[in-house]
Design a protein around this motif. Structure first.
Motif, PDB file in Angstrom:
ATOM      1  N   SER A 180      35.290 -11.644 -87.498  1.00 43.99           N
ATOM      2  CA  SER A 180      36.286 -11.049 -88.392  1.00 43.99           C
ATOM      3  C   SER A 180      35.756 -10.949 -89.812  1.00 43.99           C
ATOM      4  O   SER A 180      34.792 -11.604 -90.174  1.00 43.99           O
ATOM      5  CB  SER A 180      37.566 -11.879 -88.368  1.00 43.99           C
ATOM      6  N   SER A 181      36.353 -10.160 -90.579  1.00 49.56           N
ATOM      7  CA  SER A 181      37.516  -9.334 -90.322  1.00 49.56           C
ATOM      8  C   SER A 181      37.078  -7.865 -90.255  1.00 49.56           C
ATOM      9  O   SER A 181      36.417  -7.381 -91.153  1.00 49.56           O
ATOM     10  CB  SER A 181      38.534  -9.549 -91.447  1.00 49.56           C
ATOM     11  N   LEU A 182      37.480  -7.209 -89.199  1.00 45.60           N
ATOM     12  CA  LEU A 182      37.057  -5.824 -88.985  1.00 45.60           C
ATOM     13  C   LEU A 182      37.792  -4.849 -89.903  1.00 45.60           C
ATOM     14  O   LEU A 182      37.164  -4.079 -90.619  1.00 45.60           O
ATOM     15  CB  LEU A 182      37.259  -5.436 -87.520  1.00 45.60           C
ATOM     16  N   PHE A 183      39.101  -4.870 -89.891  1.00 47.90           N
ATOM     17  CA  PHE A 183      39.877  -3.911 -90.672  1.00 47.90           C
ATOM     18  C   PHE A 183      40.629  -4.528 -91.849  1.00 47.90           C
ATOM     19  O   PHE A 183      40.817  -3.877 -92.868  1.00 47.90           O
ATOM     20  CB  PHE A 183      40.903  -3.186 -89.781  1.00 47.90           C
ATOM     21  N   LYS A 190      41.399  -6.231 -95.064  1.00 56.18           N
ATOM     22  CA  LYS A 190      40.603  -6.478 -96.272  1.00 56.18           C
ATOM     23  C   LYS A 190      41.004  -7.809 -96.894  1.00 56.18           C
ATOM     24  O   LYS A 190      41.927  -7.882 -97.692  1.00 56.18           O
ATOM     25  CB  LYS A 190      40.747  -5.325 -97.254  1.00 56.18           C
ATOM     26  N   ASN A 191      40.276  -8.856 -96.500  1.00 58.01           N
ATOM     27  CA  ASN A 191      40.491 -10.197 -97.034  1.00 58.01           C
ATOM     28  C   ASN A 191      39.135 -10.763 -97.448  1.00 58.01           C
ATOM     29  O   ASN A 191      38.151 -10.028 -97.501  1.00 58.01           O
ATOM     30  CB  ASN A 191      41.189 -11.087 -95.991  1.00 58.01           C
ATOM     31  N   LYS A 192      39.067 -12.065 -97.708  1.00 59.99           N
ATOM     32  CA  LYS A 192      37.796 -12.646 -98.169  1.00 59.99           C
ATOM     33  C   LYS A 192      36.687 -12.556 -97.115  1.00 59.99           C
ATOM     34  O   LYS A 192      35.520 -12.627 -97.447  1.00 59.99           O
ATOM     35  CB  LYS A 192      37.994 -14.092 -98.624  1.00 59.99           C
ATOM     36  N   LEU A 206      34.612  -7.468 -93.205  1.00 61.17           N
ATOM     37  CA  LEU A 206      33.294  -6.958 -92.824  1.00 61.17           C
ATOM     38  C   LEU A 206      33.255  -5.434 -92.860  1.00 61.17           C
ATOM     39  O   LEU A 206      32.258  -4.850 -93.263  1.00 61.17           O
ATOM     40  CB  LEU A 206      32.928  -7.438 -91.412  1.00 61.17           C
ATOM     41  N   GLY A 207      34.305  -4.800 -92.391  1.00 56.16           N
ATOM     42  CA  GLY A 207      34.286  -3.355 -92.263  1.00 56.16           C
ATOM     43  C   GLY A 207      33.501  -2.942 -91.025  1.00 56.16           C
ATOM     44  O   GLY A 207      32.877  -3.758 -90.348  1.00 56.16           O
ATOM     45  N   PHE A 208      33.539  -1.655 -90.729  1.00 60.25           N
ATOM     46  CA  PHE A 208      32.951  -1.107 -89.510  1.00 60.25           C
ATOM     47  C   PHE A 208      31.453  -1.379 -89.397  1.00 60.25           C
ATOM     48  O   PHE A 208      30.977  -1.908 -88.390  1.00 60.25           O
ATOM     49  CB  PHE A 208      33.230   0.411 -89.463  1.00 60.25           C
ATOM     50  N   TYR A 209      30.680  -1.023 -90.411  1.00 58.91           N
ATOM     51  CA  TYR A 209      29.215  -1.074 -90.301  1.00 58.91           C
ATOM     52  C   TYR A 209      28.670  -2.500 -90.288  1.00 58.91           C
ATOM     53  O   TYR A 209      27.779  -2.819 -89.502  1.00 58.91           O
ATOM     54  CB  TYR A 209      28.568  -0.236 -91.409  1.00 58.91           C
ATOM     55  N   LYS A 210      29.181  -3.366 -91.145  1.00 55.00           N
ATOM     56  CA  LYS A 210      28.712  -4.751 -91.158  1.00 55.00           C
ATOM     57  C   LYS A 210      29.130  -5.457 -89.861  1.00 55.00           C
ATOM     58  O   LYS A 210      28.364  -6.230 -89.294  1.00 55.00           O
ATOM     59  CB  LYS A 210      29.244  -5.499 -92.380  1.00 55.00           C
TER      60      LYS A 210
END
Length: 172
Positions: A117-120, A122-124, A127-131
């Motif tokens: 985590s976290s995929l979507f 937005k927290n500390k 990661l987002g899609f690419y990471k």
């Protein structure tokens, strides 16, 4: 087969009853100093009647003692003492990670799947899609996506070649 992991911190039969057999319930109540064995057994028995697998978080010894289906090791737990424990063949251990360092720790802990985590959301730990895709390609273990999963973005998991996911609000 898709596995879905539903994190709960209280026993709510209404939400558990909405789940299908591909859902694993993970009880993770960190606010309680001691996990109540009576409560865990109530959840276990309810899940068993519904044919839903049940894990507890951060206490493998208790999960084995109570005959649960598995245990979840959170990212902050770096301990490997459980490697000396004996448990049933079908008992599963999964763990969470937010970085490559934590992925390597989970591999040493012998987990079967890593909740990344976290995929979507937005927290500390965002990661987002690419990471997320990059990190998931750095391990041979199965990856479970966590963080902001909704019915709208569920299709994106296929682009990542992952179908397993975990969450809280998705299941409620």
């Amino acid at each position: 087969m898709i596995s879905k992991y539903y994190f709960i911190n209280k026993f709510d039969t209404n939400n558990i009853n909405k789940q299908d057999k591909q859902t694993v319930i993970i009880y993770r109540n960190y606010s309680s100093k001691r996990k109540s064995e009576d409560l865990i057994l109530k959840i276990k028995n309810h899940c068993k009647k519904r044919r839903i697998k049940f894990y507890i978080s951060n206490n493998i010894k208790l999960a084995i003692k109570l005959g649960l289906d598995g245990a979840y090791i959170p990212s902050f737990n770096k301990n490997t003492n459980h490697l000396a424990y004996a448990y049933k063949k079908n008992f599963k251990i999964i763990g969470s990670a937010h970085s490559l360092k934590e992925i390597k720790i989970k591999e040493k802990q012998g987990v079967k799947k890593i909740v990344l985590s976290s995929l979507f959301k937005k927290n500390k730990n965002f990661l987002g899609f690419y990471k997320f895709k990059t990190l998931s390609n750095l391990t041979k273990l199965n990856i479970v996506a966590l963080g902001g999963i909704s019915k709208n973005n569920l299709k994106i998991l296929n682009l990542l070649n992952h179908s397993d996911f975990a969450g809280i609000s998705f299941f409620e």
